[in-house]
Design an enzyme around this catalytic site. Structure first.
Site, PDB file in Angstrom:
ATOM      1  N   SER A 191      -2.624   8.773   3.817  1.00 56.02           N
ATOM      2  CA  SER A 191      -2.793   7.864   2.680  1.00 56.02           C
ATOM      3  C   SER A 191      -4.179   7.952   2.055  1.00 56.02           C
ATOM      4  O   SER A 191      -4.348   7.646   0.870  1.00 56.02           O
ATOM      5  CB  SER A 191      -2.492   6.422   3.091  1.00 56.02           C
ATOM      6  N   SER A 223      -5.484   4.205   8.614  1.00 58.17           N
ATOM      7  CA  SER A 223      -4.648   4.548   7.460  1.00 58.17           C
ATOM      8  C   SER A 223      -3.250   4.914   7.929  1.00 58.17           C
ATOM      9  O   SER A 223      -3.042   5.265   9.091  1.00 58.17           O
ATOM     10  CB  SER A 223      -5.247   5.747   6.718  1.00 58.17           C
ATOM     11  N   ASP A 224      -2.284   4.810   7.025  1.00 58.90           N
ATOM     12  CA  ASP A 224      -1.012   5.458   7.300  1.00 58.90           C
ATOM     13  C   ASP A 224      -1.218   6.948   7.065  1.00 58.90           C
ATOM     14  O   ASP A 224      -2.206   7.374   6.459  1.00 58.90           O
ATOM     15  CB  ASP A 224       0.094   4.894   6.396  1.00 58.90           C
ATOM     16  N   LEU A 225      -0.308   7.742   7.559  1.00 62.18           N
ATOM     17  CA  LEU A 225      -0.490   9.193   7.565  1.00 62.18           C
ATOM     18  C   LEU A 225      -0.734   9.736   6.153  1.00 62.18           C
ATOM     19  O   LEU A 225       0.089   9.553   5.258  1.00 62.18           O
ATOM     20  CB  LEU A 225       0.732   9.868   8.187  1.00 62.18           C
TER      21      LEU A 225
END
Length: 787
Positions: free
Chosen positions: A319, A315-317
């Site tokens: 998300s 994941s992006d941070l």
């Protein structure tokens, strides 16, 4: 008897620890990876499995006391309570992390820190599973002491994948030397709205160019196979369509159908995946109402089944947490964790999206055990393939031989040189003479270290970064006098001194005026939990670009245009150099300034590289990877929009100010002898397009020849033109070079009305030239059947 057996077992462990280790198949390096994965997975508790999917923020996981570097209590706590499997940005230093040149780590200390962390994991945990350390590395490892290269928009301006592969190999070597095994990058977002704050991180607006650059980065990062020394795995960002958000707002929804996704936004990822990319990061945005971090169609059907991806998805941070926050598709954190892992998202960047929430979701029956095992196996498989179980440590004695070497700086300077785009050169004002008596160097970006480095950059030691002022002083004759005046800031208007700048210009034989933008973070800026900067109306830094700094206009900010007009009014020869992270409004400059050089963010050697171009030591050949608009009212203004052809506005032309692929040289090139040779056979065809390019100038120079294709009649709407091939070649003065490109059905396919890939019969027009709006040769071919 039982006591005696236990005693003998203990003695065997002490006398022969290697034999003891080999009792566990997962520690046996001679076994196939899958056997090791399955053995280890079978020994893990549910808590340990969940922990393997948590990637925590790493910069607090070490303690520094003088020259001594050890693990921190925070790491011990995270390992004990969460059984973590990965860390992110352990060696990162910047205003967000609050790591400086004083409390951060130099390269040798960085290696010492990662060795200490891995030693703790191997020696002090039940199963001895090493951590996978991921680091930011889009234009150099984001750590103190590492080499800083041009940002991605500049890398793309080289139109030279071979050079970018060399650059990526250098970044990988520096990252690997200090313990990183995963570099975040390349960014494969298709940038179609320069108001968006992260345009500088992209390779521009064209899917083919992005795909070539992304593939070069992956090959440079990863080498021939996973686990090679001095190599790391890449993480493709951001899956998918992140760079065209509604309104240019970072992270917001996008409005595209499946055909657009498949035809334009997905192909760069497909190319990089087929090159072996080890990891993919999901995007913050939603598509058609479904967040990318909880979209099984994207992560399972497209990424894994269609594209053939076999690594792990991260994941992006934060998300995952965004599912029960901003996106509001989950009522609870446990539901958010369940949505993401069932969609095919393996690793949580933050440790807060999964962690306790995922564990509860498993215990509550919201996550099937087999789904959890699949995600964990992907992480373990990567760790085994990278050699982490067999070689968890780095050699601290080799760091100085691999990080920030003279050779690495040479590569950085060459990337910067090749990225520079000469936009205008009326009356051949450039190159400047090195023997001019007096030169005025003016502007907020003429001598500003951090303004030329871009976002995702660590603190830099004094004197490491070569600014343009430094470069000009090094390039000119020793008798040439250089007068430097800042004149104004990028945004702040409270300390402008335009009068002093004008006075310096009036005494000069020529003026180099350096304007543009900045993504330089400072310690006064506040940040969101994701790391994006907050826009504070009460604080005026130079930062007008970089993550979180979206724009409503593309005008130069502050007093820059006032400064430009005042300097031009002196009547002196003016060369405008732009250092910036996205296309800015150059309308007035193009009309009034005789010479314009665009350098984007050129990295630590950028000042020397720009000076090389200004004084003729390097013949520029950079080409724009993104169109420069006349107005935000035109957006989107990308060259390869779908048919029909645009008509003009009432106020102005519909064409961009500078088109995709544009760039001048100190040489002139003629194109001739176009040949098209088509051979249809079996289930494919081979079309060879060849032509000659002659250097008619007095200097050797690079020419970037570009091949565009027009599908004249198709069952679905296609672009007015589409880049399909390019090549950058050096051609000696007075000589001719031959170019040859080959196309097959893969290059001309479209997503048909039956929702399948198809290359349709009919006529295709070939356009060959120096840019998308400078076509020199035209040809065509006709396919007799569908493929």
């Amino acid at each position: 008897m039982k006591v005696r057996i236990l005693l003998l077992t203990a003695m065997t462990s002490l006398l022969c620890p290697q034999l003891q280790a080999q009792q566990f198949p997962y520690k046996n390096s001679t076994l196939p990876t899958e056997k090791r994965v399955n053995d280890l997975l079978g020994r893990m508790t549910v808590e340990e499995k969940v922990g393997q999917l948590s990637k925590l923020l790493g910069w607090d996981m070490y303690s520094k006391n003088g020259k001594q570097v050890t693990i921190s209590d925070k790491l011990r706590k995270a390992v004990k309570e969460q059984h973590i499997g990965l860390l992110w940005a352990t060696l990162r230093a910047d205003p967000w992390t609050q790591k400086t040149l004083l409390n951060g780590l130099n390269p040798v200390e960085a290696a010492r820190a990662t060795n200490a962390i891995q030693r703790y994991m191997v020696d002090s945990t039940r199963l001895g599973i090493p951590l996978l350390l991921s680091e930011e590395a889009p234009h150099g490892h984001m750590a103190i002491g590492a080499t800083v290269f041009p940002t991605a928009i500049g890398q793309a301006s080289t139109w030279n994948p071979r050079l970018i592969q060399d650059m990526a190999s250098t970044i990988a070597m520096e990252t690997y030397a200090v313990g990183g095994k995963n570099g975040y990058g390349p960014v494969l977002d298709l940038a179609r709205d320069p108001r968006w704050s992260r345009t500088e991180e992209t390779y521009g607006e064209d899917p083919y160019l992005i795909g070539q650059m992304g593939t070069a980065m992956i090959r440079g990062f990863q080498g021939d196979k996973l686990g090679d020394r001095d190599k790391i795995i890449g993480t493709l960002k951001h899956f998918v369509a992140y760079a065209a958000p509604d309104g240019g707002h970072n992270g917001e929804s996008v409005s595209f159908g499946e055909r657009s996704l498949r035809q334009y936004f997905l192909p760069p990822f497909e190319r990089a995946v087929k090159s072996g990319a080890g990891s993919v990061m999901t995007a913050y945005n939603s598509i058609d109402g479904i967040p990318c971090s909880a979209n099984p169609w994207l992560l399972k059907d497209i990424l894994r089944k269609d594209l053939g991806f076999s690594g792990f998805v991260v994941s992006d941070l934060l998300s995952i947490s965004g599912l029960n926050g901003g996106h509001a598709t989950a009522a609870t954190a446990e539901e958010a964790a369940s949505q993401s892992i069932h969609a095919g998202l393996d690793v949580d960047l933050s440790g807060t999206g999964y962690g306790p929430n995922l564990l509860k979701a498993v215990q509550q029956g919201l996550v099937e055990p087999a789904v959890l095992d699949t995600a964990v196996a992907r992480v373990l498989r990567m760790k085994f393939n990278l050699g982490l179980f067999d070689r968890p440590y780095v050699d601290e004695k080799l760091v100085a031989q691999k990080v920030a070497t003279v050779q690495n700086k040479t590569v950085a300077r060459q990337v910067a040189r090749e990225s520079i785009v000469l936009l205008k050169n009326d009356q051949h004002i450039l190159p400047l003479s090195k023997s001019l008596k007096r030169i005025a160097v003016i502007g907020p970006n003429a001598d500003n270290t951090y303004n030329q480095l871009g976002d995702y950059t660590a603190p830099q030691a004094e004197g490491k970064v070569q600014t343009l002022l430094t470069g000009i002083r090094a390039a000119v004759d020793k008798n040439t006098k250089i007068d430097y005046v800042k004149g104004c800031a990028i945004r702040d208007t409270s300390n402008s001194d335009i009068a002093a700048a004008v006075a310096a210009a009036e005494q000069a034989d020529a003026v180099v005026l350096v304007l543009g933008g900045s993504s330089a973070r400072d310690f006064k800026t506040s940040y969101q939990a994701t790391g994006a900067a907050n826009v504070d109306p009460n604080t005026v830094s130079d930062m007008e670009s970089g993550e979180g700094f979206d724009r409503v206009s593309l005008d130069m900010m502050g007093d820059q245009i006032k400064l430009l007009k005042a300097i031009q009014a002196t009547g002196k020869p003016v060369v405008l150099v732009t250092i910036m992270g996205r296309p800015l409004n150059l309308n007035w400059a193009v009309e009034h300034v005789p010479a314009i050089v665009n350098a984007w963010y050129p990295g630590q050697e950028g000042g020397l590289a720009i000076a090389d171009v200004l004084f003729g030591d390097y013949n520029p050949a950079g080409r724009l990877p993104i169109s420069v608009p006349r107005s935000v009212g035109q957006l989107p203004v990308h060259y390869n929009h779908t048919k029909p052809k645009h008509h003009d506005y009432v106020e102005m032309s519909a064409k961009p100010l500078y088109a995709f692929g544009y760039g001048l040289s100190y040489s002139s090139f003629d194109y001739s002898n176009l040949q098209v040779n088509l051979k249809e056979n079996g289930d494919d065809f081979l079309c060879t397009v060849s032509f000659d390019v002659a250097n008619k100038g007095k200097l050797a120079g690079d020419e970037v020849a570009q091949l565009y294709v027009v599908d004249e009649v198709s069952s679905v709407v296609t672009p007015v033109m589409q880049l399909k091939r390019f090549e950058r070649k050096n051609i000696a003065a007075g000589t001719t070079a031959s170019y040859s490109f080959q196309l097959s059905k893969e290059d001309l396919k479209l997503w048909s009305t039956s929702n399948a890939w198809k290359t349709e019969k009919g006529k295709f027009k070939f356009l060959v030239g120096a840019s998308s709006d400078d076509i020199r040769l035209k040809g065509e071919m006709e396919l007799t059947r569908d493929y």
